[in-house]
Structures are given as C-alpha cells and as structure tokens.
Motif scaffolding. Structure first.
Motif, PDB file in Angstrom:
ATOM      1  N   ALA A  17       7.837  15.222  -8.538  1.00 17.90           N
ATOM      2  CA  ALA A  17       6.578  14.524  -8.834  1.00 17.90           C
ATOM      3  C   ALA A  17       5.822  13.706  -7.782  1.00 17.90           C
ATOM      4  CB  ALA A  17       6.991  13.893 -10.169  1.00 17.90           C
ATOM      5  N   LEU A  18       6.754  12.954  -7.305  1.00 14.72           N
ATOM      6  CA  LEU A  18       6.129  12.242  -6.011  1.00 14.72           C
ATOM      7  C   LEU A  18       5.821  13.298  -5.005  1.00 14.72           C
ATOM      8  CD1 LEU A  18       9.077   9.373  -5.563  1.00 14.72           C
ATOM      9  CD2 LEU A  18       6.931   9.216  -6.949  1.00 14.72           C
ATOM     10  N   ARG A  19       6.352  14.110  -4.579  1.00 10.74           N
ATOM     11  CA  ARG A  19       5.867  15.018  -3.583  1.00 10.74           C
ATOM     12  C   ARG A  19       4.632  15.647  -4.204  1.00 10.74           C
ATOM     13  NH1 ARG A  19      11.649  16.397  -4.139  1.00 10.74           N
ATOM     14  NH2 ARG A  19      12.865  15.319  -2.578  1.00 10.74           N
ATOM     15  N   THR A  20       4.587  16.130  -5.391  1.00 15.05           N
ATOM     16  CA  THR A  20       3.366  16.620  -5.828  1.00 15.05           C
ATOM     17  C   THR A  20       2.465  15.928  -5.916  1.00 15.05           C
ATOM     18  OG1 THR A  20       4.691  18.165  -7.321  1.00 15.05           O
ATOM     19  CG2 THR A  20       2.321  18.007  -8.026  1.00 15.05           C
ATOM     20  N   VAL A  21       2.407  14.733  -6.257  1.00 14.31           N
ATOM     21  CA  VAL A  21       1.062  13.769  -6.293  1.00 14.31           C
ATOM     22  C   VAL A  21       0.782  13.595  -4.837  1.00 14.31           C
ATOM     23  CG1 VAL A  21       0.803  11.267  -6.670  1.00 14.31           C
ATOM     24  CG2 VAL A  21       1.913  12.618  -8.421  1.00 14.31           C
ATOM     25  N   THR A  22       1.747  13.250  -4.053  1.00 14.46           N
ATOM     26  CA  THR A  22       1.059  12.892  -2.376  1.00 14.46           C
ATOM     27  C   THR A  22       0.495  14.244  -1.942  1.00 14.46           C
ATOM     28  OG1 THR A  22       3.467  13.472  -1.631  1.00 14.46           O
ATOM     29  CG2 THR A  22       2.821  11.067  -2.080  1.00 14.46           C
ATOM     30  N   SER A  23       0.728  15.322  -2.495  1.00 16.58           N
ATOM     31  CA  SER A  23       0.123  16.492  -2.005  1.00 16.58           C
ATOM     32  C   SER A  23      -1.195  16.867  -2.700  1.00 16.58           C
ATOM     33  CB  SER A  23       0.991  17.990  -2.300  1.00 16.58           C
ATOM     34  OG  SER A  23       0.838  18.311  -3.560  1.00 16.58           O
ATOM     35  N   GLY A  24      -1.749  15.784  -3.450  1.00 13.54           N
ATOM     36  CA  GLY A  24      -3.069  15.785  -4.048  1.00 13.54           C
ATOM     37  C   GLY A  24      -3.036  16.273  -5.334  1.00 13.54           C
ATOM     38  N   GLN A  25      -2.137  16.671  -6.271  1.00  8.86           N
ATOM     39  CA  GLN A  25      -2.090  16.942  -7.474  1.00  8.86           C
ATOM     40  C   GLN A  25      -1.575  16.116  -8.423  1.00  8.86           C
ATOM     41  OE1 GLN A  25       0.443  20.651  -6.993  1.00  8.86           O
ATOM     42  NE2 GLN A  25      -1.317  21.716  -7.948  1.00  8.86           N
ATOM     43  N   SER A  26      -1.939  16.564  -9.668  1.00 12.49           N
ATOM     44  CA  SER A  26      -1.416  15.709 -10.681  1.00 12.49           C
ATOM     45  C   SER A  26      -0.305  16.122 -11.572  1.00 12.49           C
ATOM     46  CB  SER A  26      -2.460  15.118 -11.882  1.00 12.49           C
ATOM     47  OG  SER A  26      -3.751  14.576 -11.336  1.00 12.49           O
ATOM     48  N   ARG A  82       1.014  -1.247  -0.052  1.00 15.76           N
ATOM     49  CA  ARG A  82      -0.001  -0.059   0.028  1.00 15.76           C
ATOM     50  C   ARG A  82       0.833   1.317  -0.038  1.00 15.76           C
ATOM     51  NH1 ARG A  82      -5.301  -1.627   1.225  1.00 15.76           N
ATOM     52  NH2 ARG A  82      -5.487  -3.806   0.473  1.00 15.76           N
ATOM     53  N   PRO A  83       1.607   1.466  -1.054  1.00 18.37           N
ATOM     54  CA  PRO A  83       2.516   2.578  -1.031  1.00 18.37           C
ATOM     55  C   PRO A  83       1.946   3.981  -1.269  1.00 18.37           C
ATOM     56  CG  PRO A  83       2.582   1.518  -3.293  1.00 18.37           C
ATOM     57  CD  PRO A  83       1.717   0.605  -2.252  1.00 18.37           C
ATOM     58  N   ASP A  84       2.575   4.785  -1.130  1.00 17.52           N
ATOM     59  CA  ASP A  84       1.932   6.212  -1.035  1.00 17.52           C
ATOM     60  C   ASP A  84       1.751   6.489  -2.826  1.00 17.52           C
ATOM     61  OD1 ASP A  84       1.641   6.937   1.460  1.00 17.52           O
ATOM     62  OD2 ASP A  84       3.929   7.179   1.500  1.00 17.52           O
ATOM     63  N   VAL A  85       2.783   6.014  -3.345  1.00 17.79           N
ATOM     64  CA  VAL A  85       2.809   6.292  -4.834  1.00 17.79           C
ATOM     65  C   VAL A  85       3.318   5.064  -5.528  1.00 17.79           C
ATOM     66  CG1 VAL A  85       3.735   7.375  -6.876  1.00 17.79           C
ATOM     67  CG2 VAL A  85       3.362   8.794  -4.642  1.00 17.79           C
ATOM     68  N   LEU A  86       2.860   4.568  -6.549  1.00 18.08           N
ATOM     69  CA  LEU A  86       3.129   3.304  -7.615  1.00 18.08           C
ATOM     70  C   LEU A  86       3.799   3.905  -8.629  1.00 18.08           C
ATOM     71  CD1 LEU A  86       3.674   0.139  -8.157  1.00 18.08           C
ATOM     72  CD2 LEU A  86       1.401   0.463  -8.938  1.00 18.08           C
TER      73      LEU A  86
END
Length: 246
Positions: A128-137, A62-66
């Motif tokens: 990009a990983l940081r941006t995605v975990t903040s709720g953006q694409s 269950r990673p934060d990002v795949l």
C-alpha cells in the motif's frame, strides 16, 4: 501527553519511502516499525502515540506517507489529518485501523486520505505504501467490501484494489447497472453537480438551499433525481461516490 520518536533524515533513507507511524498502542507502532524496517525500500522516519504527535511528526519529518490510527485519545487521527492536509494538501495519509465503519470511511475519503487499511491485513501495508507513493489511493480488502456495499461496487480509475493476502488484487466486475451509474455521473447537470458537492460536504437540505439560493423542495427533488440517475440509495452512497470519483 503527546510523545513522538524521530529517526531523523539520513543518507541511508535516500531513495526509500519514508513513513511515520502513529498509534496509541506502543506495541502496534513498534511492531509495524519492525515489519516495515525489514522492507528494502521503506524507512521508518518516526513514531507517535496520538494526533498531536502526528501533526508534530509530519511538520518535522515531512514523510512520504503518514500511517495513522483513527481512534486515539485526545486529538484523534481524523482531526490530525484535517490539520495536516489544511497546511499540506499534498500530504499522503493512510489510515490503519481496526474499524471499517461507514462513517469513518466517508470522513477519511472526504478529508483526502490516500488509503484506509485494516490492521489485521498486515501483508497489504508495505504494498500500500508503494502504491500511494506512486500516486494512487488504496483500500484494504475489508474496507473495499464496505465501499462496494455503499457504492454498488463501482471503483474509479486511479484507485488500486488491495485484496487480503493470498487473494488476487482484482477489482470487482462491473454490472450493466453499475456502468450506467458511472456514465450518469458524467451526465449530471451543473446544478446537480453543485448539489452533489454540497451533499458530500455534509450539508443538509436547508443548508444546501441557502447556499444555492433555491428552495428546500427543489433540493429534495434534485437529490431524488440524482440518486435515481446514479442508481444509489442514500446520501451516504452519494458522498462516497463523489469523493472516490474525483
């Protein structure tokens, strides 16, 4: 044969972005793992070599990002993403690939991917990983160029613009025509919205007509009117516009 390596959750990973990396080239996964592990706020939770491994890794870690390639033997990245997102709609999947093909971009956005990056743009991956975990694409610079061509450069709110290394991450200027298209999207009738949704799902005119209980001729007329309102050229542009505007 699917293989995956898991780092396993640990106290050391708390507070960091846990990412799983899936690519059929072991050199790529190892290199990316080394690069990302050097980031103070990123922890590599596992690695895999194909879509089956991606599904198994996500279920277990269950990673934060795949972070996943698209073209892989057996189950490819898009098929794996579809399975994962069907079971876990909240999953954050970022495609990292050598392909900025229009069809791949449309399918990735349609599935609900949170990002689409090009492998050569290594410097954008950690941001990009940081941006995605903040709720953006996120979209990489080369992919952004393709999307600009498809939807005339219009970018919805909620999308981060990642330019290649050394280039400021600034969205392209919006022309008066593009601004008009964005406003028109909000002015579509309920029927037009329904047709746009069907187009975005990949249905042809006959299928849309059957689904909405109207004639194929009516569907064609509506689509022509919608394209004119939004200043778009074809159904592919319409699908991209719909999924990026959600």
């Amino acid at each position: 044969m699917s293989e995956e390596k898991s780092a396993g959750p640990s106290a050391a990973q708390e507070g960091r972005i846990r990412v799983c990396i899936v690519d059929d080239d072991p050199f790529v996964t190892t290199s990316l793992a080394t690069i990302l592990a050097a980031e103070p706020d990123v922890a590599v939770a596992g690695e895999g070599c194909d879509g089956e491994a991606a599904v198994a890794l996500f279920e277990r870690e269950r990673p934060d990002v795949l972070l996943m390639d698209i073209q892989m033997p057996g189950t490819d990245g898009l098929a794996a993403a579809e399975r994962i997102l069907a079971a876990h709609p909240e999953a954050r999947i970022v495609f990292l690939t050598t392909f900025s093909d229009d069809e791949y971009i449309v399918r990735a956005l349609r599935l609900g991917a949170k990002g689409y990056l090009i492998k050569q743009e290594v410097a954008t991956i950690a941001p990009a990983l940081r941006t995605v975990t903040s709720g953006q694409s996120v979209l990489g610079g080369e992919v952004l160029g393709r999307v600009e061509a498809l939807v005339q450069g219009r970018g919805p709110s909620g999308t981060a613009w990642l330019a290649p290394a050394g280039v400021a991450a600034v969205p392209p200027a919006q022309s008066a025509e593009q601004a008009h298209a964005a406003a028109a999207l909000e002015l579509l009738s309920e029927r037009e919205h329904a047709i746009v949704e069907q187009v975005a799902e990949g249905l042809d005119n006959k299928e849309i007509a059957a689904a909405l209980y109207i004639s194929e001729g009516t569907v064609r007329n509506h689509i022509s009117a919608i394209l004119q309102k939004l200043q778009l050229k074809n159904r592919t542009q319409l699908a991209i516009a719909y999924y990026r505007a959600r």
